[in-house]
Scaffold this active site. Structure first.
Site, PDB file in Angstrom:
ATOM      1  N   GLY A   1     -42.765 -34.693 -36.905  1.00 15.58           N
ATOM      2  CA  GLY A   1     -42.194 -34.551 -38.239  1.00 15.58           C
ATOM      3  C   GLY A   1     -42.608 -35.519 -39.331  1.00 15.58           C
ATOM      4  O   GLY A   1     -42.269 -35.283 -40.482  1.00 15.58           O
TER       5      GLY A   1
ATOM      6  N   GLY B   1     -45.602 -36.238 -40.608  1.00 17.49           N
ATOM      7  CA  GLY B   1     -46.904 -35.996 -41.241  1.00 17.49           C
ATOM      8  C   GLY B   1     -46.829 -35.643 -42.721  1.00 17.49           C
ATOM      9  O   GLY B   1     -45.826 -35.097 -43.197  1.00 17.49           O
TER      10      GLY B   1
ATOM     11  N   CYS C   1     -46.582 -31.937 -43.098  1.00 17.32           N
ATOM     12  CA  CYS C   1     -45.724 -31.375 -42.065  1.00 17.32           C
ATOM     13  C   CYS C   1     -44.392 -30.997 -42.676  1.00 17.32           C
ATOM     14  O   CYS C   1     -43.836 -31.753 -43.476  1.00 17.32           O
ATOM     15  CB  CYS C   1     -45.521 -32.449 -41.004  1.00 17.32           C
ATOM     16  SG  CYS C   1     -44.198 -32.105 -39.887  1.00 17.32           S
TER      17      CYS C   1
HETATM   18  P1  5GP Z   1     -50.535 -37.708 -41.709  1.00 18.72           P
HETATM   19  O1  5GP Z   1     -51.428 -38.836 -41.304  1.00 18.72           O
HETATM   20  O2  5GP Z   1     -51.212 -36.749 -42.643  1.00 18.72           O
HETATM   21  O3  5GP Z   1     -49.213 -38.181 -42.231  1.00 18.72           O
HETATM   22  O4  5GP Z   1     -50.185 -36.910 -40.369  1.00 18.72           O
HETATM   23  C1  5GP Z   1     -51.175 -36.294 -39.593  1.00 18.72           C
HETATM   24  C2  5GP Z   1     -50.516 -35.564 -38.436  1.00 18.72           C
HETATM   25  O5  5GP Z   1     -49.643 -34.526 -38.896  1.00 18.72           O
HETATM   26  C3  5GP Z   1     -51.474 -34.802 -37.538  1.00 18.72           C
HETATM   27  O6  5GP Z   1     -52.198 -35.618 -36.678  1.00 18.72           O
HETATM   28  C4  5GP Z   1     -50.530 -33.852 -36.806  1.00 18.72           C
HETATM   29  O7  5GP Z   1     -49.865 -34.476 -35.736  1.00 18.72           O
HETATM   30  C5  5GP Z   1     -49.492 -33.545 -37.861  1.00 18.72           C
HETATM   31  N1  5GP Z   1     -49.713 -32.216 -38.454  1.00 18.72           N
HETATM   32  C6  5GP Z   1     -50.864 -31.685 -38.911  1.00 18.72           C
HETATM   33  N2  5GP Z   1     -50.677 -30.444 -39.410  1.00 18.72           N
HETATM   34  C7  5GP Z   1     -49.376 -30.164 -39.227  1.00 18.72           C
HETATM   35  C8  5GP Z   1     -48.562 -29.021 -39.517  1.00 18.72           C
HETATM   36  O8  5GP Z   1     -49.002 -28.020 -40.065  1.00 18.72           O
HETATM   37  N3  5GP Z   1     -47.251 -29.122 -39.153  1.00 18.72           N
HETATM   38  C9  5GP Z   1     -46.736 -30.227 -38.547  1.00 18.72           C
HETATM   39  N4  5GP Z   1     -45.455 -30.214 -38.203  1.00 18.72           N
HETATM   40  N5  5GP Z   1     -47.460 -31.333 -38.297  1.00 18.72           N
HETATM   41  C10 5GP Z   1     -48.758 -31.297 -38.630  1.00 18.72           C
END
Ligand code: 5GP
Length: 347
Positions: free
Chosen positions: A182, A184, A187
């Site tokens: 959660g 991300g 996300c």
């Molecule tokens: P960020 O570094 O952008 O905050 O988080 C990256 C992570 O978000 C990814 O490695 C993956 O675990 C998660 N993530 C990527 N795409 C999605 C999505 O469509 N839904 C959700 N729930 N998580 C995502």
């Protein structure tokens, strides 16, 4: 129903307290770490920051650029075996292959493709088994199956956010567990489902569980700035995975847009409608998309951004007297805060 009353924390809830130190300069800080993995018994040395296995982040061009800088890339799972062949053929040295993971889902077809790629390329040492919800029995079985087929490869698997499940995945064959549900940048799981766990507390609790079994964890998601990366390592993460912070660069190859003379790049979650339409022919009837599509400012080559992140991290180590990244967590005291940065000049 039950309530756990002790407050769980995210990156925004803490700062790292400075400590007296004998370190003269941040140039004395080493960010390299060496890990030996519990099942594969493989050893890896590098800067333990990794690009997420997302479109326009986990690309081969990103893997090449980051390997040159000592960092790691979990390649997006949609690369075909032939594309892997071309990447491996283009690698100038074994280091590239030691700094990239082949990502996979857990369907039979995913695992068959994984086998095809790995059979052809013994130099590819890392597998990233990635599902949105790492709590299912079926996921655990699949990890055990991949471990049995590939005893010598390093398996990272996730995502989970609690110690007991970290232990279960490690005991089932994972070397490294990916932590985060959660947090991300693209996300929407927390708003769509109400499920999640504040990332800093997840790291602290999961690192403790993993280290007790000689495993490692990756903090995955939620870092918005170099300071958050430092906090993730301070909390005990062995690796930190970044999506949004590495989006918008040349190496991602994402769709470019122009607005009012400024360049932007499209970036989307791997469970977003955009991704599902691209790969699964739309959003299935029974599920909601749990990701969003955004545009991020175009930022040129990734090397500059990496330099910024590593500079911040070295500085964090200097503030607490850690001459190596490995020491950062031992030397970290978090203070709980009600403010982070001064917003007076924010746009
Ligand atoms: P960020 O570094 O952008 O905050 O988080 C990256 C992570 O978000 C990814 O490695 C993956 O675990 C998660 N993530 C990527 N795409 C999605 C999505 O469509 N839904 C959700 N729930 N998580 C995502």
């Amino acid at each position: 129903m039950r309530i756990e009353a002790d407050l769980k924390l995210g990156f925004k809830d803490v700062l790292i307290r400075p400590k007296r130190s004998t370190l003269g300069s941040r140039s004395q800080v080493s960010l390299e770490r060496t890990f030996k993995f519990r099942h594969s018994q493989k050893t890896w040395t590098g800067i333990p920051i990794m690009a997420a296995n997302m479109d326009s982040v986990g690309t081969f061009a990103m893997a090449a650029a980051l390997a040159e800088l000592g960092l790691f890339t979990a390649a997006r799972k949609h690369y075909a075996p032939e594309e892997w062949d071309a990447f491996v053929a283009s690698a100038p040295d074994p280091r590239w292959l030691a700094h990239v993971a082949v990502s996979t889902g857990i369907l039979d077809s995913d695992l068959a493709k994984l086998d095809r790629i790995l059979e052809r390329h013994p130099g590819l040492a890392f597998i990233c088994m990635d599902v949105a919800n790492g709590y299912s029995e079926y996921f655990v079985e699949r990890i055990a199956k991949v471990r049995a087929r590939h005893p010598e490869r390093v398996i990272m698997a996730g995502n989970v956010v609690t110690g007991e499940m970290v232990e279960q995945l490690l005991l089932s064959g994972a070397d490294i567990v990916k932590v985060g549900i959660g947090p991300g940048s693209v996300c929407t799981t927390r708003v769509k489902t109400g499920v999640g766990y504040p990332q800093l507390s997840a790291i602290i609790e999961c690192a403790d569980a993993a280290h007790g079994l000689s495993g490692q964890i990756i903090s995955d998601g939620g870092c918005t700035c170099a300071g958050d990366v430092a906090k993730a390592f301070g909390a005990g993460a062995d690796f930190v995975m970044l999506g949004g912070m590495l989006a918008g660069h040349d190496e991602g190859g994402g769709e470019m847009l122009e607005r009012d003379g400024q360049k932007f790049v499209r970036f989307y979650g791997m469970s977003s409608r955009t991704a599902m339409e691209k790969y699964s022919g739309g959003v299935a009837e029974y599920r909601a998309s749990e990701g969003k599509t955004v545009t991020v400012p175009y930022r040129g080559p990734v090397a500059e951004t990496v330099k910024d992140i590593l500079g911040g991290l070295r500085s964090a180590c200097t503030y607490v007297g850690a001459s190596q990244l490995k020491e950062l967590t031992k030397r970290t005291t978090f203070v709980r805060v009600a403010e982070q940065h001064n917003p007076v000049f924010d746009p």
